[in-house]
Design a protein around this motif. Sequence first.
Motif, PDB file in Angstrom:
ATOM      1  N   PHE A 180      37.939  33.593  34.270  1.00 33.84           N
ATOM      2  CA  PHE A 180      37.993  32.772  35.475  1.00 33.84           C
ATOM      3  C   PHE A 180      39.033  33.255  36.495  1.00 33.84           C
ATOM      4  O   PHE A 180      39.659  32.477  37.183  1.00 33.84           O
ATOM      5  N   ASN A 181      39.222  34.568  36.573  1.00 29.79           N
ATOM      6  CA  ASN A 181      40.155  35.182  37.524  1.00 29.79           C
ATOM      7  C   ASN A 181      41.614  34.801  37.294  1.00 29.79           C
ATOM      8  O   ASN A 181      42.452  35.031  38.133  1.00 29.79           O
ATOM      9  N   PHE A 182      41.932  34.217  36.161  1.00 28.62           N
ATOM     10  CA  PHE A 182      43.304  33.807  35.894  1.00 28.62           C
ATOM     11  C   PHE A 182      44.126  35.018  35.479  1.00 28.62           C
ATOM     12  O   PHE A 182      43.899  35.632  34.449  1.00 28.62           O
ATOM     13  N   LEU A 183      45.083  35.364  36.300  1.00 31.09           N
ATOM     14  CA  LEU A 183      45.985  36.493  36.054  1.00 31.09           C
ATOM     15  C   LEU A 183      45.254  37.814  35.841  1.00 31.09           C
ATOM     16  O   LEU A 183      45.695  38.663  35.077  1.00 31.09           O
ATOM     17  N   THR A 184      44.118  37.991  36.502  1.00 33.05           N
ATOM     18  CA  THR A 184      43.411  39.270  36.430  1.00 33.05           C
ATOM     19  C   THR A 184      43.149  39.770  37.831  1.00 33.05           C
ATOM     20  O   THR A 184      43.064  38.995  38.780  1.00 33.05           O
ATOM     21  N   LYS A 185      43.029  41.066  37.949  1.00 27.96           N
ATOM     22  CA  LYS A 185      42.733  41.676  39.237  1.00 27.96           C
ATOM     23  C   LYS A 185      41.235  41.574  39.495  1.00 27.96           C
ATOM     24  O   LYS A 185      40.429  41.820  38.616  1.00 27.96           O
ATOM     25  N   ASN A 186      40.868  41.204  40.707  1.00 27.40           N
ATOM     26  CA  ASN A 186      39.459  41.147  41.070  1.00 27.40           C
ATOM     27  C   ASN A 186      38.923  42.561  41.243  1.00 27.40           C
ATOM     28  O   ASN A 186      39.502  43.360  41.968  1.00 27.40           O
ATOM     29  N   GLU A 187      37.830  42.858  40.556  1.00 23.99           N
ATOM     30  CA  GLU A 187      37.173  44.133  40.741  1.00 23.99           C
ATOM     31  C   GLU A 187      36.166  43.988  41.861  1.00 23.99           C
ATOM     32  O   GLU A 187      35.658  42.904  42.119  1.00 23.99           O
ATOM     33  N   GLU A 188      35.898  45.083  42.530  1.00 24.64           N
ATOM     34  CA  GLU A 188      34.885  45.094  43.565  1.00 24.64           C
ATOM     35  C   GLU A 188      33.889  46.190  43.242  1.00 24.64           C
ATOM     36  O   GLU A 188      34.247  47.223  42.694  1.00 24.64           O
TER      37      GLU A 188
END
Length: 85
Positions: A48-56
Motif C-alpha cells: 500500500f505504498n507504505f515506506l516504499t518508492k513508487n515505481e513508474e
Amino acid sequence: MLKISELRLHDVINVIDGKRLGMIRDIDIDVETGRVKSIILPGNTRFFNFLTKNEEVVVPWEKIVKIGVDVILVELSSTSQLQLK
C-alpha cells in the motif's frame, strides 16, 4: 486536437493480452523537438505504498497503437518491454 490534461484521463490497455496498465501519470516530452517521447504509468505498488518508492512504467511513444475517446491502446508483446523508472 487532444490536450495533455485530457490524455491523462485515458486508461492504457495492452492489445496483446487485454491487460489494463493504468492511467497516465506523466508524459515525457523532448523539449528540443516538442515531440512526446513516452507516457509514464504507475507501476506495481507494494504494501500500500507504505515506506516504499513508487515505481513508474515507461511506455515508448512508438508502442502506442491508437488513442481513442477514452482508452489508449499499446502493443507490448511482453512485460519485459516495459521499462521501470
